[in-house]
Each structure stands twice: as C-alpha cells, then as structure tokens.
Design a protein around this motif. Structure first.
Motif, PDB file in Angstrom:
ATOM      1  N   GLN A  22       0.803  -1.717   0.162  1.00 33.39           N
ATOM      2  CA  GLN A  22      -0.018   0.128  -0.045  1.00 33.39           C
ATOM      3  C   GLN A  22       0.694   1.164  -0.018  1.00 33.39           C
ATOM      4  O   GLN A  22       1.743   1.373   0.688  1.00 33.39           O
ATOM      5  N   LYS A  23       0.381   2.662   0.371  1.00 26.27           N
ATOM      6  CA  LYS A  23       0.822   3.004  -0.747  1.00 26.27           C
ATOM      7  C   LYS A  23       0.321   3.957   0.666  1.00 26.27           C
ATOM      8  O   LYS A  23      -0.979   3.952   1.678  1.00 26.27           O
ATOM      9  N   ARG A  24       1.950   4.876   1.360  1.00 31.10           N
ATOM     10  CA  ARG A  24       1.457   5.803   2.607  1.00 31.10           C
ATOM     11  C   ARG A  24       0.128   6.188   2.480  1.00 31.10           C
ATOM     12  O   ARG A  24      -0.046   8.047   1.835  1.00 31.10           O
ATOM     13  N   ASP A  25      -1.416   6.395   3.069  1.00 34.45           N
ATOM     14  CA  ASP A  25      -2.618   7.236   3.293  1.00 34.45           C
ATOM     15  C   ASP A  25      -2.714   7.601   4.455  1.00 34.45           C
ATOM     16  O   ASP A  25      -3.414   7.491   5.373  1.00 34.45           O
ATOM     17  N   LEU A  26      -3.178   9.464   4.173  1.00 34.64           N
ATOM     18  CA  LEU A  26      -2.872   9.589   6.238  1.00 34.64           C
ATOM     19  C   LEU A  26      -4.620   9.604   6.289  1.00 34.64           C
ATOM     20  O   LEU A  26      -4.875  10.046   7.136  1.00 34.64           O
ATOM     21  N   LYS A  27      -5.142   9.655   5.793  1.00 35.09           N
ATOM     22  CA  LYS A  27      -6.820   9.073   5.511  1.00 35.09           C
ATOM     23  C   LYS A  27      -6.924   7.916   6.272  1.00 35.09           C
ATOM     24  O   LYS A  27      -7.637   7.518   7.128  1.00 35.09           O
ATOM     25  N   PRO A  29      -5.447   5.290   9.693  1.00 35.29           N
ATOM     26  CA  PRO A  29      -4.367   4.888  10.612  1.00 35.29           C
ATOM     27  C   PRO A  29      -3.084   3.751   9.920  1.00 35.29           C
ATOM     28  O   PRO A  29      -2.214   4.401  10.513  1.00 35.29           O
ATOM     29  N   VAL A  30      -3.534   3.111   9.523  1.00 32.22           N
ATOM     30  CA  VAL A  30      -2.151   2.254   9.279  1.00 32.22           C
ATOM     31  C   VAL A  30      -1.440   1.830   7.592  1.00 32.22           C
ATOM     32  O   VAL A  30      -3.527   1.807   6.774  1.00 32.22           O
ATOM     33  N   TYR A  31      -0.328   0.875   7.547  1.00 30.55           N
ATOM     34  CA  TYR A  31      -0.402   1.204   5.763  1.00 30.55           C
ATOM     35  C   TYR A  31       0.150  -0.320   5.953  1.00 30.55           C
ATOM     36  O   TYR A  31       1.028  -0.421   6.536  1.00 30.55           O
ATOM     37  N   VAL A  32       0.771  -1.208   4.747  1.00 28.04           N
ATOM     38  CA  VAL A  32       1.593  -2.114   5.081  1.00 28.04           C
ATOM     39  C   VAL A  32       3.052  -1.402   3.543  1.00 28.04           C
ATOM     40  O   VAL A  32       2.032  -1.166   2.368  1.00 28.04           O
ATOM     41  N   TRP A  40       2.522   3.019  10.900  1.00 26.91           N
ATOM     42  CA  TRP A  40       1.030   4.393  11.394  1.00 26.91           C
ATOM     43  C   TRP A  40       1.657   5.082   9.922  1.00 26.91           C
ATOM     44  O   TRP A  40       2.575   5.496   9.883  1.00 26.91           O
ATOM     45  N   SER A  41       0.319   5.232   9.175  1.00 25.69           N
ATOM     46  CA  SER A  41       0.609   6.438   8.384  1.00 25.69           C
ATOM     47  C   SER A  41       0.787   7.868   9.376  1.00 25.69           C
ATOM     48  O   SER A  41       1.533   8.671   7.976  1.00 25.69           O
ATOM     49  N   LYS A  42       0.605   7.742  10.666  1.00 26.85           N
ATOM     50  CA  LYS A  42       0.663   9.537  10.536  1.00 26.85           C
ATOM     51  C   LYS A  42       2.600   9.588  11.194  1.00 26.85           C
ATOM     52  O   LYS A  42       3.212  11.273  10.902  1.00 26.85           O
ATOM     53  N   ASP A  43       3.635   8.695  11.078  1.00 28.34           N
ATOM     54  CA  ASP A  43       4.355   8.816  11.345  1.00 28.34           C
ATOM     55  C   ASP A  43       5.890   8.032  11.178  1.00 28.34           C
ATOM     56  O   ASP A  43       6.568   7.928  10.441  1.00 28.34           O
ATOM     57  N   GLY A  44       5.311   6.663  10.170  1.00 26.70           N
ATOM     58  CA  GLY A  44       5.785   5.675   9.498  1.00 26.70           C
ATOM     59  C   GLY A  44       6.556   4.300  10.425  1.00 26.70           C
ATOM     60  O   GLY A  44       7.059   3.753   9.973  1.00 26.70           O
ATOM     61  N   TRP A 230     -13.015   1.326   0.560  1.00 26.81           N
ATOM     62  CA  TRP A 230     -12.239   0.476   1.742  1.00 26.81           C
ATOM     63  C   TRP A 230     -10.838   0.794   1.087  1.00 26.81           C
ATOM     64  O   TRP A 230     -10.630   0.359  -0.137  1.00 26.81           O
ATOM     65  N   SER A 231     -10.073   1.272   1.840  1.00 28.34           N
ATOM     66  CA  SER A 231      -8.754   1.410   1.252  1.00 28.34           C
ATOM     67  C   SER A 231      -7.681   0.489   2.153  1.00 28.34           C
ATOM     68  O   SER A 231      -6.899   1.783   2.246  1.00 28.34           O
ATOM     69  N   LYS A 232      -8.407   0.620   3.320  1.00 26.92           N
ATOM     70  CA  LYS A 232      -7.034   0.026   4.642  1.00 26.92           C
ATOM     71  C   LYS A 232      -6.783  -1.517   3.793  1.00 26.92           C
ATOM     72  O   LYS A 232      -7.270  -1.953   2.843  1.00 26.92           O
ATOM     73  N   PRO A 233      -6.217  -2.095   4.640  1.00 22.52           N
ATOM     74  CA  PRO A 233      -5.088  -3.377   4.558  1.00 22.52           C
ATOM     75  C   PRO A 233      -6.261  -4.223   4.970  1.00 22.52           C
ATOM     76  O   PRO A 233      -7.116  -4.493   4.666  1.00 22.52           O
ATOM     77  N   VAL A 234      -5.823  -4.957   3.482  1.00 17.95           N
ATOM     78  CA  VAL A 234      -6.428  -6.022   3.188  1.00 17.95           C
ATOM     79  C   VAL A 234      -5.318  -7.517   3.800  1.00 17.95           C
ATOM     80  O   VAL A 234      -4.894  -7.938   3.173  1.00 17.95           O
ATOM     81  N   PHE A 235      -6.262  -8.776   4.577  1.00 16.45           N
ATOM     82  CA  PHE A 235      -5.344  -9.887   4.703  1.00 16.45           C
ATOM     83  C   PHE A 235      -5.718 -11.055   4.355  1.00 16.45           C
ATOM     84  O   PHE A 235      -7.810 -11.391   4.061  1.00 16.45           O
ATOM     85  N   TYR A 236      -5.847 -11.553   4.126  1.00 21.80           N
ATOM     86  CA  TYR A 236      -6.555 -13.222   3.958  1.00 21.80           C
ATOM     87  C   TYR A 236      -5.757 -14.563   4.356  1.00 21.80           C
ATOM     88  O   TYR A 236      -3.984 -14.570   4.745  1.00 21.80           O
TER      89      TYR A 236
END
Length: 849
Positions: A22-27, A29-32, A40-44, A230-236
């Motif tokens: 994922q790209k870091r997206d401040l809207k 809370p987290v990204y991969v 954490w998107s806010k501070d990496g 939905w743009s947050k992480p997806v797990f499987y």
C-alpha cells in the motif's frame, strides 16, 4: 466465454498483485509497506496490536445472554471495560454472516448487527482498534444445534462458497453492503471509521479446485470492498489451506492471517505438564517457497493454548509471534462475564478477568510483550527463552512476569524485586510480591494517577470447583465467585496513607493500620495523607474511568469443598489432606472423619491456612496397608454439610443412609507403583492419530480380569505410519514421592504386532525426554526397562500443535541427568512398516524396585 474469461482473470491478478503493497495514505491509520511491514500512517513507525476475539452479539453468546434475561449492552460494557483494564488494543471476531445476511448476500438490519455496532462503539471509546472479518461460513449453533438461517453460507456451505459463481456473487453483494453500512452509534461506515484499521476477507477458508479460481475469488471480494470505499489493509488466510498458499499470495491483498493452537483443541479435560516447548517458536514455511510472501504483513487472527489453565502460555506465545514477524494477534476467545461461571461458550477455551484472574494477568503481560518486543528478534530456545526482555515465564513457579521501571505485573506469587519501586506507575497481579501482599484469589490493579495517589481496583475472589474443560453445561458451575474482605498490605508505599471508596454502591469502610488494611472488591483511591491534588488532574490508563467497576456477585454463600484425594500413599508415613472451601465465615468448624480398612477411625480438625485453604495431616498410625476412606464435614449455625456429596444434615443420624467418601490406597513398602492404567486413564490420555479414517484408537479388554488396554493401530492404507500417546502421571504418584528414587525398573505390560519396535519415554518438568525402545512379540508380555537404559531423546509435542506445518518434536540442549522425581509425563510411540497394518495395546506401565 472461457477464452475471454481467462486472460481477463490473469490481467486482474497482475494489476492487483502489483498493488498489494500500500501507499501511505494519511486518511487511513495504518498501511503496509513494500517489505510487508504494518506501519502507522501518521509517522511511519511500526504498529503492533494484541487483543481478543469476543462473540456476544452473535450465535450462542447472544442466545445465552438472552436466556439469562441479561441486559446485553451492560454485558458488553463490562467485558469491554475488562479488555481495556488488561491493556488490550485489538479486537477481532468472525462475523456470523448467516445471522445478518440473506441468501443473495443482502445485509440484514437486525439485532445482531445493532449489538455488533454497539460493541464497536464501546471498543472505540476504550481505544481498542478493530479488524473486521465479515464472513465466517459457520452456522450459529455451537455448542447447540444450528438454527435455521437464510444467509448465503447456510445455502452454499464453506467449500462451495469459494468456488460456486452464484455464491461468490452473493458474497460480493454482502461485502459491498457491509462496508457501506453506517454504524448508528458512531455515525460512520466501517470504511470511514479510523478505529477500524483492517479487514480479513473470511474465516478459515477451505479451498479446492483450480488454483486460479482461488486467486480470482480473493481478488473479487477484495475489489467488492474497495468498491465500497475501503482502502485499508486487506488480509487473507494462508494457513488453513496451505496447499493453496501460492494461489493466495498471487492475490491482491496486503497481508496474510495465521492461527496457533499449540496444544490442540477439545481435549475434554485440563491438560497438565510443561507446554512451553509447544510455543518455543512459530515456524512459517511459506517464506522459503513463495518469495512474494515476504512483502506481505502477517497477523494471527486466533490463538490459544486450548484446555490449559496455566498462566504462563500467553507471554511465551507473544514472544514467538514477534520473533516470527507478526504485528497483530488476537486470542480466541474472551469469555463473556455473564456466562463465564459455566464456560459454556467454548469449553476448550477459558479466559475472563473475573473467573480466570491469573490467565488474564498473563494476557496483560503478553499484550505488553507483543506491543514492546522488537519484531524478528530471537531470544534463543527453551529454556533460555523463558527470559525475554523485561519478561519472564516459569513453569515451576506457574508465573508470568513483567518488570520495568514503570510497570510490574505478575500472574502468581513472586519473589522478584521490582526494578525501580520509586518510578513505578502501574502494578497488577495475583497473589503476593515485594510490593503487595494480598490474601485474596482475585486480581488487583494499582495505577498511579498523581503524585502520592493511586487508583486501586480489586476483583472478587475465585474458586475453581470443577475441571472447566470437561463437557460444559449452563447447569454446571465450574468456577465460583466469592465476595469477602481480605487483608492487603501495600509494601511499596512510604508514609501514612488513606483508602477511599470510589465505585457506586461500595459501602466498605477501610481502616489502615500501618501499611495494612482489609479490602473488599471495588475501586479505591489510595492517597498519602499530605496529597491535595484534585481528581481533575488525575492521569488514568487509556480507556479507564476513575470509578468504573464491573464484577459478578457471589453466587452462593453455602459451603462447598473442593478436594482431590491422593490415588495412593506410602504406608507408615503421615500424609496431608488439603481442601479449598468456599462459603465459609469465621467461627465455622471443619473436620475430617478418617477410617481405614483395619477398622480404625479418627476425627481430625482441618486448620485454616489461607483465605480459602484448609489442611490437616492424617497420622502415620492410621496409614497402614489397605484403604483409607474419609469425608470432610463443615459445621456452622445451620448444621453440618458433608463432602463429597454436599450432603446436608447430621451425618451420624440413625436414618442417614448416605455415606459418600473419598478414598486413598495405602501401599506397603516396596510395592510396585503404577504410572498408567488404561482403564483409569481412559478420559485423560492424549493420542496422536494423524489418520482417523484408516487408523484405530480404542479401549479393549486385556487378558487380565476386568482390565482394559489402550489400543493404537495403523491401517495398511494409511499414509501416516506413526502413532503415539501420552499421559500426565505426576498427580497420580505424588503420595509416594518419597519412594520414587528407590525404583530401578519401569515395566510396560503390552501386546502388539510381532517385530514392531515401540518406544517408551518419560518427560520431565523441564521438558526433557528420556526413552528406551522395546520389541513386541505378538503376545501379552511385561517388558522390563532398567532406568539406566533411558537415554535423552526428542520430546513429542502432544497434543499435536496446529497448524500441522508446525514441528511435532522438540529437543533441548540441556544434558541434565534423568531422575524419576522430575518425571511427569509418559509417552509411548511406534512406527508401522510401509503398507502393513500394525499396532500395540498397553494395559499398564509401572515402576518396580
């Protein structure tokens, strides 16, 4: 259609796979990131989440609370408070889609969904982050029968749901509507809610058919969620169908989910022994075979040490999760407070702050370990890894512990000095420490809210009445809550202080004498006399309110005796009888009436040893070869109650025909000592059977009168050629512990396929196995093995850890010499020749001088 469909599917896979990171997206809370690290998107910075599954809005959790007439919102409030009290910051549950969808996938606006929304609202208020698994596939019955539901999973089932086109279309409809749904309590969709940080598409999928279809299925459901915003992480999940791992990794997801049940599930009884080797490491096989797996984040959707009551497993599991690179782990499942006295929801799991306080404190310690230990760091192998950072676990002490400048937590009595008493901010425990001496059996918490001011929270006492992992019933109470005042000493506080009640309805008045006082369950303010800081300045732990307190009331005040008699003891040596007695009050009299088979009898007073513990010694002159029978009688103003049997009334009345008693066999000097008897151990033997279709596990008659043998046999068609079983015997031989060093041989009474080699192993409390082979002859025989023939070997990890790709054997580098006094577990195993049926029957195993 096929000629057009196949290229389109591969095109979709190519696009989605490249977008897995994922790209870091401040809207959000987290990204991969591209290396598979959840940040954490806010501070990496790296993120980590540890918590529980919890099921009250659905299925049996819902029905059981409705049957009680409980206020379900208040029940959720109590449980969420306790989750926050334990420092958890993660929640996950597989949503029962069968209860909130129709066969076409349309979302149903009903009571289950409303309660789920209320739960998420309360979790948000406590700062607990949420991972959604919108599809469970399960029916809603367990442990009861499934109800008639109309959801798509009811119609198509688990296997068909991941391959049939009509089922996949229904799930696409459901996923889109699920993520567009607005929570009436938060006024947000799950997509827009910043505390809903990730999703796992479904729960434990079982894939079959073409692998391309698996990849397509995952991508389509992920796309359905994205179409809802939905743009947050997806797990499987990757561990439930490991043969499809390559197809799963080909999909457009950011991470993969795993589970861990290191002691199996549903043993039907409490498992005893040292299971720390079972959780020494979590080995992931996919990193070596699927390079793309390294770019995916890793989460544990469910874990537990099933059927284990020991308060040491969770921190060790958290350590191993971090070593393996996991950043999310949620235990399955936290028992709701209102039904935990019977442990009916999932009999193989048992975790609740009020009812399993030591395990709950160990979960608190595990949460802190998971949240603070570096990812991927190794602490060696057992026993070296019982010390990891600020944390410690001990099988011998039944203790989990965390010790830092600001935090000191312990799950049992501990002698460890705090690292820095002057800087401590948070203390929690069960039992005694250098900081707190407490006579009660519940958990307590001390949080520094201002200089010289602490918030004290004391849970009521708990008494275990029965094995909580046996067959469950709401009619059977397994754990009893007792409200009573207990003495507490705060050794870590200097200078005079006062204790003030906080929670509503708490009428207990606390009188402090030095640093000691009598305390009842509730919340309190402990203040040094000179402190004047106003409550508005208090700094509370995340998610807690100053006066909040949730605890069940006392169920019964009548006496109840919990006692486990010794199976056998040595003649001529006094032995102790101990009992835990609830419903007692000062001035009551407890006695044991003891009789032996020589016609002697004696009445002995039991002395109070601790808050609920009583004990007495049966004198040596009563301990003669034969049998000792005894009963314990509790006398109060209402008369006498006799145990076992919970019999009310005068036991000596002329018309009292009931005469239940416990019994202990008294063995003469030098008598053989039984470690295992197949008939006696029928319900508590753990068997490794990798092929239930072709192999046999049965109890059959031996050639001795009225005697059973445990039969394990490999079928000719079975691809799994080895079988094994184990039995925990430490409790059985405790009454003859003084004689253990005098035995020179171990004897196995066995029959099996001629020429087959068996192996007998004894496993110590340090998890070291010592074994010897034996050869079967086709007839019943007593094989004598000199103790000197036992050689160090690998330990079989029984029950077999799940998932099945985890190791079955463990070896420690320790070279400690074998001594029978250290032995706790017996293991017997064999391997059958290829394509041949073979097996063994064991009637007994005993020690001989």
């Amino acid at each position: 259609m096929k000629r057009l469909f196949i290229p389109a599917a591969f095109f979709l896979v190519a696009i989605c796979t490249s977008a897995a990171a994922q790209k870091r997206d401040l809207k959000n809370p987290v990204y991969v990131d591209s290396r598979g690290v959840l940040r954490w998107s806010k501070d990496g910075k790296e993120a980590s989440f540890f918590g529980v599954n919890y099921t009250l809005p659905f299925a049996y959790g819902y029905r059981s609370h409705k049957a009680l007439g409980a206020d379900l919102e208040k029940a959720i409030d109590a449980d969420v408070h306790h989750m926050a009290r334990l420092g958890l910051n993660a929640f996950r549950v597989h949503v029962w889609d069968v209860e909130i969808s129709d066969s076409s996938g349309n979302l149903l606006q009903n009571e289950h969904l409303r309660l789920f929304d209320y739960l998420l609202f309360r979790l948000k208020q406590k700062g607990i982050r949420i991972l959604l698994t919108p599809i469970a596939f399960w029916g809603n019955g367990y442990p009861e029968k499934d109800e008639a539901t109309t959801g798509f999973s009811t119609v198509y089932g688990k296997r068909n749901s991941v391959v049939l086109e009509v089922a996949i279309k229904a799930q696409e409809v459901y996923i889109k509507q699920f993520f567009q749904h607005v929570n009436p309590y938060t006024k947000l969709t799950y997509t827009a809610d910043p505390d809903v940080i990730a999703m796992e598409i479904n729960n434990e999928p079982h894939h079959s058919g073409p692998k391309a279809r698996t990849t397509e299925y995952i991508n389509r459901l992920a796309a359905a969620a994205r179409s809802a915003g939905w743009s947050k992480p997806v797990f499987y999940n990757i561990s439930e169908s490991p043969s499809y791992a390559d197809a799963v990794v080909q999909s457009a997801v950011a991470g993969h989910s795993f589970q861990w049940y290191p002691t199996g599930l549903v043993a039907g009884h409490e498992l005893k022994g040292n299971f720390l080797p079972h959780v020494d490491a979590y080995t992931i096989p996919f990193g070596d075979t699927i390079p793309a797996f390294h770019s995916r984040a890793k989460m544990v959707y469910e874990f537990d040490a099933g059927d284990v009551l020991q308060p040491i497993m969770y921190p060790a599991m958290a350590r191993s999760f971090r070593k393996a690179g996991f950043q999310w782990a949620t235990q399955f499942a936290y028992d709701p407070l209102f039904t935990a006295q019977a442990n009916t929801e999932y009999q193989t799991h048992y975790l609740n702050l009020a009812y399993t306080p030591a395990k709950a404190i160990s979960l608190l310690i595990a949460a802190r370990a998971f949240q603070t230990l570096p990812r991927l760091k190794s602490y060696g192998t057992y026993p070296a890894d019982t010390l990891f950072g600020a944390f410690r676990v001990s099988y011998a002490e039944q203790l989990s512990e965390m010790n830092t400048d600001e935090e000191f937590y312990h799950s049992n009595n501990t002698l460890t000095p705090p690292k820095n008493s002057a800087l401590l901010q948070h203390i929690a425990g069960v039992g005694n420490s250098a900081l707190v001496q407490y006579e009660g059996t519940g958990a307590y918490f001390l949080d520094k809210v201002a200089a010289g001011t602490w918030r004290l929270e004391v849970m009521p006492d708990v008494i275990y009445l029965r094995d909580p992992f046996e067959k469950a019933s709401p009619k059977k109470e397994v754990t009893r809550i007792q409200w009573q005042e207990n003495k507490m000493q705060l050794l870590g506080l200097s200078g005079p202080f006062e204790v003030q009640t906080l929670d509503a309805g708490n009428k207990h008045t606390v009188s402090v004498q030095g640093n000691a006082f009598s305390i009842a369950p509730g919340t309190y303010l402990v203040k040094e006399a000179s402190v004047t800081a106003p409550p508005s300045s208090y700094k509370l732990p995340a998610g807690l309110q100053l006066k909040d307190f949730f605890a069940p009331g006392s169920v019964k005040q009548t006496p109840f005796v919990v006692h486990q008699p010794a199976v056998e003891v040595s003649a001529g040596i006094e032995f102790k009888v101990s009992a835990r007695i609830s419903g007692m009050s000062d001035g009551k009299k407890v006695t044991a009436e003891v009789r032996n088979t020589a016609g002697q009898w004696k009445t002995i007073a039991l002395q109070k040893l601790a808050a609920y513990d009583y004990g007495a010694s049966i004198p040596a002159e009563m301990v003669i070869p034969g049998m000792i029978n005894y009963r314990i009688m509790v006398e109060n103003s209402n008369g006498i109650t006799s145990f076992p049997g919970d019999l009310q009334g005068d036991p000596y009345a002329w018309d009292e025909h009931r005469n239940e008693s416990w019994q202990t066999f008294v063995s003469p000097p030098g008598a053989d000592l039984v470690l295992f008897n197949a008939g006696e151990a029928k319900s508590t033997t753990t068997v490794l059977n990798p092929d239930w279709k072709n192999n046999i596990v049965a109890h059959t008659a031996s050639n001795l009168p009225l005697s059973l043998a445990l039969k394990t046999a490999v079928g000719a068609a079975s691809s799994a050629r080895s079988m094994a079983w184990q039995y925990y015997f430490k409790d059985r031989v405790s009454g003859r512990k003084s004689e253990l060093k005098s035995f020179s041989k171990i004897v196995i009474r066995v029959r099996g396929t001629a020429g087959i080699n068996g192996k007998l192993s004894l496993v110590t409390g340090n998890a070291i196995a010592y074994s010897s082979p034996f050869v079967l002859t086709g007839v019943w025989q007593e094989v004598e093995i000199p103790m000197g023939n036992l050689k160090k070997t690998d330990v079989l990890l029984l029950p077999r850890p799940y998932p099945g790709f985890l190791p079955l054997q463990f070896s420690t580098a320790s070279e400690t010499a074998f001594t029978m006094t250290d032995a706790e577990i017996l293991q017997v195993s064999f391997t059958a020749p290829a394509q041949e049926a073979a097996g063994i029957e064991v009637e007994s195993v005993y020690l001989k001088q």
